[in-house]
Design a protein around this motif. Structure first.
Motif, PDB file in Angstrom:
ATOM      1  N   ARG A  37       0.956  -1.385   0.012  1.00  0.00           N
ATOM      2  CA  ARG A  37      -0.083  -0.057  -0.036  1.00  0.00           C
ATOM      3  C   ARG A  37       0.729   1.350   0.139  1.00  0.00           C
ATOM      4  NH1 ARG A  37      -2.596  -0.496   6.187  1.00  0.00           N
ATOM      5  NH2 ARG A  37      -0.699   0.085   7.193  1.00  0.00           N
ATOM      6  N   ARG A  44       5.677   3.387  -0.928  1.00  0.00           N
ATOM      7  CA  ARG A  44       4.751   2.175  -0.714  1.00  0.00           C
ATOM      8  C   ARG A  44       5.507   1.100   0.372  1.00  0.00           C
ATOM      9  NH1 ARG A  44       4.076  -0.375  -6.660  1.00  0.00           N
ATOM     10  NH2 ARG A  44       5.981  -0.978  -6.405  1.00  0.00           N
ATOM     11  N   TYR A  92      -3.926   0.557  -2.360  1.00  0.00           N
ATOM     12  CA  TYR A  92      -3.678  -0.894  -2.115  1.00  0.00           C
ATOM     13  C   TYR A  92      -3.220  -1.463  -3.390  1.00  0.00           C
ATOM     14  CZ  TYR A  92      -4.569  -0.775   2.728  1.00  0.00           C
ATOM     15  OH  TYR A  92      -4.673  -0.605   4.023  1.00  0.00           O
TER      16      TYR A  92
END
Length: 126
Positions: A37, A44, A92
């Motif tokens: 995510r 990330r 996500y």
């Protein structure tokens, strides 16, 4: 290989969502899959992974709240997210491991994932 993630949305804190990621191809069962995510302004990060033999791994921040699973007959990996918090808000992404047959080994290293889905937005309101 194409990965299509879905299931994101807007939910209140404490609520639940289930993300799905469908993979193309005939060798889905050979590979581990991961969820990552990215929140606004942040890098990330790893969320969860499942190996080809269904061994699992979780980031500490989601352990006990999120559950990863896979259905090889449907070429699909799932991420069940319960007790959601505002800090879970992010895009996500699902991803496929670059190496087949790791069996019990799951990896949190993004560089070990070769194919990525387009991402699905999860927004948790307080």
């Amino acid at each position: 290989v194409q990965l299509q993630a879905s299931g994101g949305g807007l939910v209140q804190a404490g609520g639940s969502l289930r993300l799905s990621c469908v993979a193309s191809g005939r060798t889905f069962s050979w590979y581990g899959m991961g969820w990552f995510r990215q929140a606004p302004g942040k890098e990330r990060e790893f969320v969860s992974a499942i190996s080809d033999s269904s061994s699992t791994a979780y980031a500490d921040s989601v352990k006990g709240r999120f559950t990863i699973s896979r259905d090889n007959a449907k070429n699909t990996v799932y991420l069940q997210m319960n007790s959601l918090k505002p800090e879970d808000t992010a895009v996500y992404y699902c991803a496929r491991d670059r190496a087949p047959f790791r069996t019990t080994i799951t990896t949190m290293d993004q560089s070990e994932y070769e194919y990525w889905g387009q991402g699905t937005q999860v927004t948790v309101s307080s």
